[in-house]
Design a protein around this motif. Structure first.
Motif, short mmCIF file in Angstrom:
data_model
loop_
_atom_site.label_atom_id
_atom_site.label_comp_id
_atom_site.label_asym_id
_atom_site.label_seq_id
_atom_site.Cartn_x
_atom_site.Cartn_y
_atom_site.Cartn_z
N THR A 1 -44.75 -114.56 39.60
CA THR A 1 -44.98 -113.61 38.52
C THR A 1 -46.40 -113.82 38.00
O THR A 1 -47.17 -114.62 38.54
CB THR A 1 -43.92 -113.74 37.41
OG1 THR A 1 -44.08 -112.70 36.46
CG2 THR A 1 -44.00 -115.08 36.70
N HIS A 2 -46.75 -113.08 36.95
CA HIS A 2 -48.09 -113.18 36.36
C HIS A 2 -48.01 -113.91 35.03
O HIS A 2 -47.01 -113.79 34.31
CB HIS A 2 -48.68 -111.79 36.13
CG HIS A 2 -48.93 -111.05 37.40
ND1 HIS A 2 -48.01 -110.21 37.98
CD2 HIS A 2 -50.02 -111.02 38.21
CE1 HIS A 2 -48.52 -109.70 39.10
NE2 HIS A 2 -49.74 -110.18 39.26
N LEU A 3 -49.08 -114.63 34.69
CA LEU A 3 -49.08 -115.42 33.47
C LEU A 3 -50.50 -115.51 32.89
O LEU A 3 -51.43 -115.93 33.58
CB LEU A 3 -48.57 -116.85 33.77
CG LEU A 3 -48.67 -117.88 32.65
CD1 LEU A 3 -47.73 -117.51 31.51
CD2 LEU A 3 -48.34 -119.27 33.18
N SER B 1 -56.09 -113.81 46.63
CA SER B 1 -57.05 -112.70 46.55
C SER B 1 -56.72 -111.75 45.41
O SER B 1 -57.59 -111.08 44.88
CB SER B 1 -57.04 -111.91 47.87
OG SER B 1 -55.80 -111.21 48.00
N ASP B 2 -55.42 -111.68 45.04
CA ASP B 2 -54.93 -110.69 44.08
C ASP B 2 -55.45 -109.28 44.38
O ASP B 2 -55.83 -108.54 43.47
CB ASP B 2 -55.23 -111.08 42.63
CG ASP B 2 -54.40 -110.25 41.64
OD1 ASP B 2 -53.39 -109.67 42.06
OD2 ASP B 2 -54.79 -110.17 40.46
N ILE B 3 -55.44 -108.91 45.63
CA ILE B 3 -55.69 -107.49 45.94
C ILE B 3 -54.62 -106.65 45.27
O ILE B 3 -53.47 -107.02 45.24
CB ILE B 3 -55.65 -107.29 47.47
CG1 ILE B 3 -56.90 -107.94 48.08
CG2 ILE B 3 -55.57 -105.82 47.84
CD1 ILE B 3 -56.82 -108.04 49.56
N THR C 1 -52.14 -116.76 48.51
CA THR C 1 -50.92 -116.99 47.72
C THR C 1 -50.72 -116.01 46.57
O THR C 1 -49.83 -116.22 45.74
CB THR C 1 -50.88 -118.42 47.15
OG1 THR C 1 -51.92 -118.57 46.19
CG2 THR C 1 -51.00 -119.46 48.23
N HIS C 2 -51.53 -114.94 46.51
CA HIS C 2 -51.26 -113.91 45.50
C HIS C 2 -51.94 -112.62 45.92
O HIS C 2 -53.17 -112.51 45.85
CB HIS C 2 -51.76 -114.36 44.11
CG HIS C 2 -51.37 -113.42 43.01
ND1 HIS C 2 -50.48 -113.75 42.02
CD2 HIS C 2 -51.73 -112.15 42.74
CE1 HIS C 2 -50.32 -112.74 41.19
NE2 HIS C 2 -51.08 -111.74 41.61
N LEU C 3 -51.15 -111.67 46.36
CA LEU C 3 -51.70 -110.36 46.72
C LEU C 3 -50.61 -109.30 46.58
O LEU C 3 -49.42 -109.61 46.65
CB LEU C 3 -52.31 -110.34 48.12
CG LEU C 3 -51.37 -110.39 49.33
CD1 LEU C 3 -52.14 -109.95 50.58
CD2 LEU C 3 -50.82 -111.78 49.56
N HIS C 4 -51.06 -108.08 46.37
CA HIS C 4 -50.14 -106.95 46.18
C HIS C 4 -50.32 -106.00 47.35
O HIS C 4 -51.35 -105.31 47.45
CB HIS C 4 -50.45 -106.24 44.86
CG HIS C 4 -50.24 -107.10 43.65
ND1 HIS C 4 -49.13 -106.98 42.85
CD2 HIS C 4 -50.99 -108.10 43.11
CE1 HIS C 4 -49.20 -107.86 41.85
NE2 HIS C 4 -50.34 -108.55 41.99
N LEU C 5 -49.31 -105.92 48.21
CA LEU C 5 -49.44 -105.09 49.42
C LEU C 5 -49.69 -103.62 49.10
O LEU C 5 -50.49 -102.97 49.79
CB LEU C 5 -48.18 -105.24 50.29
CG LEU C 5 -47.79 -106.68 50.63
CD1 LEU C 5 -46.51 -106.69 51.46
CD2 LEU C 5 -48.92 -107.40 51.36
N GLY D 1 -49.43 -116.22 38.83
CA GLY D 1 -50.77 -115.69 39.02
C GLY D 1 -51.61 -115.82 37.76
O GLY D 1 -51.15 -115.49 36.67
N HIS D 2 -52.82 -116.35 37.92
CA HIS D 2 -53.90 -116.38 36.92
C HIS D 2 -53.91 -117.61 36.01
O HIS D 2 -54.76 -118.46 36.16
CB HIS D 2 -53.94 -115.08 36.11
CG HIS D 2 -54.02 -113.89 36.99
ND1 HIS D 2 -55.11 -113.65 37.79
CD2 HIS D 2 -53.13 -112.90 37.27
CE1 HIS D 2 -54.90 -112.55 38.50
NE2 HIS D 2 -53.70 -112.08 38.21
N GLY D 3 -53.08 -117.68 35.00
CA GLY D 3 -53.06 -118.87 34.15
C GLY D 3 -54.40 -119.21 33.51
O GLY D 3 -54.85 -120.36 33.55
ZN ZN Z 1 -51.34 -109.85 40.70
#
Ligand code: ZN
Length: 425
Positions: free
Chosen positions: A217-219, A306-308, A63-67, A255-257
């Motif tokens: 988004t990121h937080l 994964s937040d790749i 549920t969180h990755l950057h292609l 993402g993150h929190g």
């Molecule tokens: Zn990210």
């Protein structure tokens, strides 16, 4: 045209009401794209795939990755904001060349499928064309999910910065082409509060509402980032910034929190928003350790990603394992550990909960009713795993498979009924 039937046998991962998983032997029948029957019991030798030593799981969901960051995995030694400007922005600018982007998207899809990921909530770059290419190619591959143009109209390098009005028009076009009822849809994706003007954030929040689109988004990933945000927005707290812009909703995935006070947690809980926990990325960039147990006890919805490429693990099984490790590491910071010298394992998820998270749990967080579970009528997204160790003899088979994990154990990934054979030649 005659329909195609396929049978898959093995120990079938079943999700339980207590958000954990168990195993039960049986045979799954697929007819074309759909799971049409499940028979629990003995496994005949006539099944097309699997046997009694096979683990069959729902397709895994990230549920969180950057292609565009798959080639940037491993840039160690920089905190978030330096890593972004020195490593990530140059990598993402390469996607302005559409041929380059398409070649890389193809490789990224292959990598996702090879580790059993059949569902994604992903970021593209700020290029509209590359984002549409990613949506088309992931859609053709049969992957479930959302992909969003990483919106930037301030605070980044020129080659990634798009004029505000054009950016808003592009979001609207992408939403029309890939609306939320499609198996692969677009997500409204302001990169983070420093990369977007207020006009963009407010406008795309309206569009997300109109199209009922996922927002991502990121937080609160690092303390420094929180301070910079607060300085930029007249002392506002990070979550409050997004709330003011209309971006904190039940369809929002943050993402993150990590660095959230009780007021911020309350804002997320009241909106029924989701935090995408990314433990591998958080350790790699030295950002911190999210308090999963605390967030859950305050009724905040969580997913896992994964937040790749800040995260270095493509396999969601390994990210699930990292979630357990992070929960243990968080205990080392607790008063209870200081006074007793022992970890309170009641605050640490079990492997069967981690399996739930990377399948049904992530599907629920995304609002995907037809994904993450092996159920009659669902699209046939499955991973056929053949561990080469005596995993069924251990006291906790799911824990053994997760912690002894080897990607080579994945024999087939099945996407919407189409079998991708990954068996060693
Ligand atoms: Zn990210």
């Amino acid at each position: 045209m005659a329909s195609t039937k396929t049978t898959v046998g093995g120990q079938i991962l079943r999700c339980r009401a207590d958000r954990s998983c168990s195993l039960q032997p049986g045979v799954i029948e697929l007819t074309d794209e759909t799971i049409t029957d499940i028979q629990f019991g003995s496994i005949p030798t006539t099944v097309d795939f699997g046997d009694e030593n096979t683990l069959v799981t729902p397709g895994l969901i990230d549920t969180h990755l950057h292609l565009p960051q798959f080639d940037s995995i491993g840039a160690l030694g920089m905190p978030l904001l330096d890593w972004l400007s020195q490593v990530i922005f140059p990598a993402e600018a390469k996607w302005n060349d559409l041929d380059y982007a398409r070649k890389m998207i193809k490789r990224v899809i292959e990598q996702c499928v090879s580790v059993g990921t059949t569902g994604v909530c992903a970021y593209s770059t700020s290029s509209y064309q590359a984002t549409i290419a990613a949506l088309e190619m992931f859609s053709e591959a049969g992957i479930r999910g959302v992909i969003g143009q990483s919106l930037m109209d301030r605070g980044g390098p020129d080659e990634l910065t798009i004029p505000t009005d054009r950016l808003i028009d592009e979001v609207q076009s992408a939403l029309q082409l890939f609306p939320s009822d499609r198996r692969m849809a677009t997500a409204v994706t302001p990169r983070f509060a420093l990369s977007c003007t207020e006009k963009t954030m407010r406008s795309v929040a309206h569009l997300a509402k109109e199209f009922r689109a996922t927002i991502q988004t990121h937080l609160a990933e690092t303390r420094r980032e929180c301070h910079v945000i607060s300085d930029h927005f007249d002392g506002m707290e990070y979550t409050e910034v997004y709330e003011t812009m209309g971006l904190v909703t039940e369809r929002s995935v943050f993402g993150h929190g990590i660095y959230l006070d009780q007021t911020a947690i309350g804002r997320l809980r009241n909106a029924n928003a989701v935090i995408a926990h990314c433990p591998t990325a958080n350790s790699f960039l030295g950002s911190g350790v999210m308090n999963r147990h605390d967030h859950l006890s305050r009724q905040v919805r969580l997913s896992l990603g994964s937040d790749i490429g800040a995260g270095f693990e493509r396999s969601m099984v390994r990210v699930g394992r990292a979630m357990v490790e992070a929960a243990i590491a968080k205990q080392f910071q607790s008063d209870a550990f200081d006074s007793t010298g022992s970890v309170d394992f009641s605050c640490v998820p079990k492997a069967s909960e981690a399996w739930y998270q990377i399948t049904a749990g992530n599907a629920e967080a995304m609002g995907w009713a037809e994904a993450g579970r092996i159920q009659i009528g669902h699209p046939a997204d499955l991973v056929v795993i053949h561990p080469t160790i005596p995993w069924r003899d251990s006291g906790d088979a799911l824990s053994t498979v997760m912690f002894a994990w080897d990607d080579r154990w994945i024999r087939q990934t099945i996407l919407r009924g189409v079998v991708v054979d990954l068996s060693p030649i």
